[in-house]
Design an enzyme around this catalytic site. Structure first.
Site, mmCIF file in Angstrom:
data_model
loop_
_atom_site.group_PDB
_atom_site.id
_atom_site.type_symbol
_atom_site.label_atom_id
_atom_site.label_comp_id
_atom_site.label_asym_id
_atom_site.label_seq_id
_atom_site.Cartn_x
_atom_site.Cartn_y
_atom_site.Cartn_z
ATOM 1 N N GLY A 51 -77.316 -22.380 9.096
ATOM 2 C CA GLY A 51 -78.493 -21.909 8.381
ATOM 3 C C GLY A 51 -79.588 -22.955 8.452
ATOM 4 O O GLY A 51 -79.317 -24.147 8.637
ATOM 5 N N GLN A 58 -86.922 -27.271 5.602
ATOM 6 C CA GLN A 58 -86.168 -28.287 6.346
ATOM 7 C C GLN A 58 -86.858 -28.695 7.640
ATOM 8 O O GLN A 58 -86.473 -29.696 8.246
ATOM 9 C CB GLN A 58 -84.758 -27.784 6.651
ATOM 10 C CG GLN A 58 -83.898 -27.640 5.417
ATOM 11 C CD GLN A 58 -82.528 -27.159 5.795
ATOM 12 O OE1 GLN A 58 -82.295 -25.956 5.917
ATOM 13 N NE2 GLN A 58 -81.611 -28.093 6.001
ATOM 14 N N CYS A 97 -75.239 -30.045 4.672
ATOM 15 C CA CYS A 97 -76.625 -29.665 4.901
ATOM 16 C C CYS A 97 -77.201 -30.506 6.037
ATOM 17 O O CYS A 97 -76.965 -31.716 6.099
ATOM 18 C CB CYS A 97 -77.424 -29.886 3.618
ATOM 19 S SG CYS A 97 -79.152 -29.429 3.721
ATOM 20 N N LEU A 98 -77.974 -29.866 6.919
ATOM 21 C CA LEU A 98 -78.596 -30.596 8.025
ATOM 22 C C LEU A 98 -79.550 -31.672 7.523
ATOM 23 O O LEU A 98 -79.737 -32.691 8.192
ATOM 24 C CB LEU A 98 -79.339 -29.626 8.940
ATOM 25 C CG LEU A 98 -78.483 -28.607 9.690
ATOM 26 C CD1 LEU A 98 -79.364 -27.624 10.444
ATOM 27 C CD2 LEU A 98 -77.505 -29.288 10.623
ATOM 28 N N HIS A 100 -77.127 -20.953 -0.206
ATOM 29 C CA HIS A 100 -77.497 -22.336 0.130
ATOM 30 C C HIS A 100 -78.923 -22.392 0.676
ATOM 31 O O HIS A 100 -79.731 -23.218 0.242
ATOM 32 C CB HIS A 100 -76.492 -22.895 1.156
ATOM 33 C CG HIS A 100 -76.784 -24.283 1.598
ATOM 34 N ND1 HIS A 100 -76.070 -25.358 1.150
ATOM 35 C CD2 HIS A 100 -77.721 -24.780 2.448
ATOM 36 C CE1 HIS A 100 -76.561 -26.465 1.708
ATOM 37 N NE2 HIS A 100 -77.564 -26.129 2.506
ATOM 38 N N GLU A 101 -79.238 -21.515 1.621
ATOM 39 C CA GLU A 101 -80.583 -21.522 2.218
ATOM 40 C C GLU A 101 -81.635 -21.054 1.215
ATOM 41 O O GLU A 101 -82.749 -21.585 1.183
ATOM 42 C CB GLU A 101 -80.619 -20.666 3.487
ATOM 43 C CG GLU A 101 -79.688 -21.146 4.595
ATOM 44 C CD GLU A 101 -79.829 -22.616 4.946
ATOM 45 O OE1 GLU A 101 -80.944 -23.154 4.882
ATOM 46 O OE2 GLU A 101 -78.802 -23.238 5.284
ATOM 47 N N HIS A 151 -82.881 -23.790 -0.884
ATOM 48 C CA HIS A 151 -83.915 -24.610 -0.239
ATOM 49 C C HIS A 151 -85.316 -24.071 -0.548
ATOM 50 O O HIS A 151 -86.252 -24.847 -0.733
ATOM 51 C CB HIS A 151 -83.724 -24.650 1.283
ATOM 52 C CG HIS A 151 -82.748 -25.671 1.743
ATOM 53 N ND1 HIS A 151 -82.937 -27.024 1.575
ATOM 54 C CD2 HIS A 151 -81.577 -25.534 2.407
ATOM 55 C CE1 HIS A 151 -81.923 -27.680 2.095
ATOM 56 N NE2 HIS A 151 -81.070 -26.801 2.609
#
Length: 184
Positions: free
Chosen positions: A44, A49, A97-98, A139-140, A143
């Site tokens: 994702g 991000q 997470c990235l 999760h996304e 953000h």
């Protein structure tokens, strides 16, 4: 175009993202977000991000599932999403997470959700998601609200990752993808 990923500590990760004007041409941004997510081996990616403060994320939950899983994952874009309801049993799963490489923690989330969103053609949808797909969406979605998975940690767990988070914001982490570090 493959964007660099914004690292922990960048203020955009803590801001609520703004809605995209309906009908706006965002096809190139969507393509670039998929390319960036795939390049970073993510499941994702939310627009904040990549330093874009808009309400858009892409997911590929097929990567979270095994062939013999009952659930089938999806690869999809979500524009201006709104979680209408979250329900079902709460369960824990280790998330990463990235934007926060090398940090993982068990996060408790409801197993199902109902989401309203626009697809890439600006068609309004309302859909129920469950299992891993629901978790990736949650999760996304967080953000877009300025919430990171580490914000759910409490007490000792939060103290244990604090020094690692500072190191990440300074660029003292190794990734296979480009990042922007706020304190480097």
């Amino acid at each position: 175009m493959i964007y660099p990923i914004v690292a922990y500590g960048n203020p955009i990760l803590k801001k609520e993202a703004e809605e995209i004007n309906e009908g706006e041409d965002i096809q190139k941004l969507i393509e670039d977000m998929y390319a960036t997510m795939d390049h970073a081996s993510g499941v994702g990616l939310a627009a904040p991000q990549i330093n874009k403060g808009v309400r858009l994320f892409v997911i590929d939950s097929t990567l979270m599932l095994d062939e013999d899983d009952e659930e089938k994952g999806i690869r999809r874009v979500f524009i201006n999403p709104i979680i209408l309801d979250e329900y079902g049993d709460n369960y824990g799963f280790e998330e990463g997470c990235l934007s926060i490489p090398d940090v993982r923690a068990e996060i408790i989330r409801p197993e199902k959700l109902t989401l309203e969103y626009f697809d890439e053609n600006w068609n309004l949808k309302e859909e129920e998601f469950s299992g891993m797909t629901a978790r990736v969406i949650q999760h996304e979605y967080d953000h877009l609200e300025g919430i990171l998975f580490v914000d759910y940690l409490k007490g000792l767990k939060k103290r244990m990752v604090k020094s690692k988070l500072i190191e990440i914001s300074k660029g003292k982490v190794s990734t296979d993808y480009r990042m922007i570090y706020p304190l480097k």
